[in-house]
Write an enzyme that holds these catalytic residues in place. Structure first.
Site, PDB file in Angstrom:
ATOM      1  N   HIS A 159       0.863  -1.176   0.000  1.00  0.00           N
ATOM      2  CA  HIS A 159       0.000   0.000   0.000  1.00  0.00           C
ATOM      3  C   HIS A 159       0.900   1.227   0.000  1.00  0.00           C
ATOM      4  CE1 HIS A 159      -2.811   2.988   1.712  1.00  0.00           C
ATOM      5  NE2 HIS A 159      -3.801   2.167   1.390  1.00  0.00           N
TER       6      HIS A 159
ATOM      7  N   CYS B 152      -4.716   2.372  -3.696  1.00  0.00           N
ATOM      8  CA  CYS B 152      -3.489   2.889  -3.074  1.00  0.00           C
ATOM      9  C   CYS B 152      -2.337   1.887  -3.209  1.00  0.00           C
ATOM     10  CB  CYS B 152      -3.714   3.255  -1.614  1.00  0.00           C
ATOM     11  SG  CYS B 152      -4.885   4.604  -1.385  1.00  0.00           S
TER      12      CYS B 152
ATOM     13  N   ASP C  88       3.194  -4.021   7.953  1.00  0.00           N
ATOM     14  CA  ASP C  88       1.894  -3.366   7.828  1.00  0.00           C
ATOM     15  C   ASP C  88       0.848  -4.460   7.966  1.00  0.00           C
ATOM     16  OD1 ASP C  88      -0.436  -2.120   7.145  1.00  0.00           O
ATOM     17  OD2 ASP C  88       0.223  -1.436   5.167  1.00  0.00           O
TER      18      ASP C  88
END
Length: 420
Positions: free
Chosen positions: A134, A378, A211
């Site tokens: 992302h 994204c 993440d």
């Protein structure tokens, strides 16, 4: 955790919005939880009750409301720590979102006020990410490379949508200081194994960030078992509110890291000449924090724990297998990501031959009440890797059903007829 049978119809009743009627009498089919999940009544009520009966600023007042608000805020920290099995509540830092959490980590590297060798970064040093990230896990590292002169490198992605670690030892070398990858891709659904990456990083003395925004809401995550040093995730994808995210980091690293923002409550002593700082996590929570949002996130942790993260993972795995088979029957559909329900989550991104994803999403919404996301999500570099500008993404969660997948497939057949 609970051993009760997974009852998706009971769970759906906890989410008032799922019974909403859309304009034109359409029922809502919500397949966009990878973007932001819906909120159960229990979270909404916890936030409303706090606002109505306990609201005040935290850490500043000795009066009853101030004490109650501070207790509620710190209780939320305890709940989040327990939810991800953090060794200490003081390793949980509340941020605005996962993007801020990752930026906080990136800010610590190459910062001249940080003398810890692990965070020293300059020309000749390397940062390693991946092609499936992302933008939140790309841009902060690009900015860090620009500030310091370090080199940014990345893992590629295979045609099957898996992380290509064939060049692991060359990519993560003795000059690497930080490796940051997604635990689960927000486009491919791929769940990455952390052990080979962490193992190699340890060999060369590099730190590892994950993440976990697409992982923590969907499966049991034990932060220590990942082997990572930093883990970021966000509240609004896990049945909590927007405006709050989490950084977990090992205590010794938080102690070594400089403050990210300056202001009230993160200080120990301030003079006109200089300041000293409070210990973590307060050191990283300058100003009035997201108090009510923290209460909501704590309630979301309670809610998900009451169902059981292992049970949620099983439900989503069954949905994913069903969806993979169903989508395979749609002519001209190209799935971007693994085609088998192994080491992948319930995120399904695809294209329809000759039809722009924006048209797909518009017709699904206008005519069927099906909410999907369209665009590059994204993750533009990943889409460029597959030679496409955008995809349609259906992302499933604990409240979704096989009937909703069938509705999606019917809707896709209709889209093809419209453009046929």
């Amino acid at each position: 955790m609970t051993d009760q049978p997974f009852d998706v119809e009971r769970i759906r009743k906890d989410f008032p919005i799922l019974s909403r009627e859309l304009p034109g009498g359409r029922s809502l089919t919500y397949l966009d939880s990878g973007n932001s999940s819906q909120k159960p009544r229990q979270v909404v009520e916890a936030m409303r009750e706090h606002l109505e009966a306990h609201y005040a600023n935290v850490g500043r007042a000795l009066h009853t409301l101030g004490s109650e608000a501070t207790e509620a805020y710190e209780d939320a920290r305890d709940k989040v720590a327990a939810f991800v099995s953090a060794p200490s509540r003081d390793e949980i830092v509340f941020t605005k979102n996962a993007s801020e959490a990752l930026n906080l980590v990136a800010y610590s590297f190459g910062n001249p006020v940080n003398t810890d060798e692990r965070f020293r970064l300059g020309p000749g040093d390397r940062i390693v990410i991946s092609e499936m990230e992302h933008h939140s896990n790309i841009v902060p590292w690009q900015l860090l490379a620009q500030r310091t002169g370090a080199e940014l490198r990345w893992f590629g992605v295979t045609d099957e949508g898996r992380l290509d670690i064939s060049g692991l030892e060359e990519l993560i070398d003795e000059r690497t200081k930080i490796v940051s990858i997604a635990l689960q891709s927000n486009v491919l659904g791929t769940i990455n194994s952390t052990s080979p990456i962490v193992g190699r990083a340890r060999e060369v003395g590099a730190l590892v960030a994950l993440d976990a925004s697409q992982a923590v809401p969907h499966m049991p995550v034990d932060v220590t078992e990942t082997g990572a040093d930093f883990i970021a995730f966000t509240g609004h994808k896990m049945c909590g509110p927007t405006g709050i995210g989490v950084l977990w980091a090992r205590a010794e690293l938080l102690e070594a890291m400089p403050p990210f923002l300056g202001g009230g409550e993160m200080i120990e002593l301030v003079t006109m000449e200089s300041s000293t700082y409070a210990p973590a996590p307060a050191k990283f929570e300058a100003g009035t924090p997201p108090i009510v949002e923290a209460v909501g996130l704590g309630a979301a942790c309670d809610y998900l724990s009451s169902i059981g993260m292992a049970a949620i993972k099983r439900h989503e795995r069954e949905l994913t297998a069903y969806a993979l088979d169903a989508l395979a029957e749609v002519p001209g559909l190209r799935l971007i990501g693994p085609r088998i329900p192994i080491a992948r989550g319930a995120t399904l991104s695809f294209t329809l031959k000759g039809i722009h994803p924006h048209d797909v999403g518009q017709i699904l919404d206008d005519e069927f009440g099906i909410a999907v996301r369209v665009g590059h999500h994204c993750a533009r570099p990943l889409h460029l890797r597959f030679g496409i500008p955008a995809t349609t993404r259906a992302s499933l969660y604990l409240y979704n059903t096989t009937d909703e997948i069938d509705a999606l497939v019917r809707g896709l057949h209709h889209v093809q007829k419209v453009f046929g």
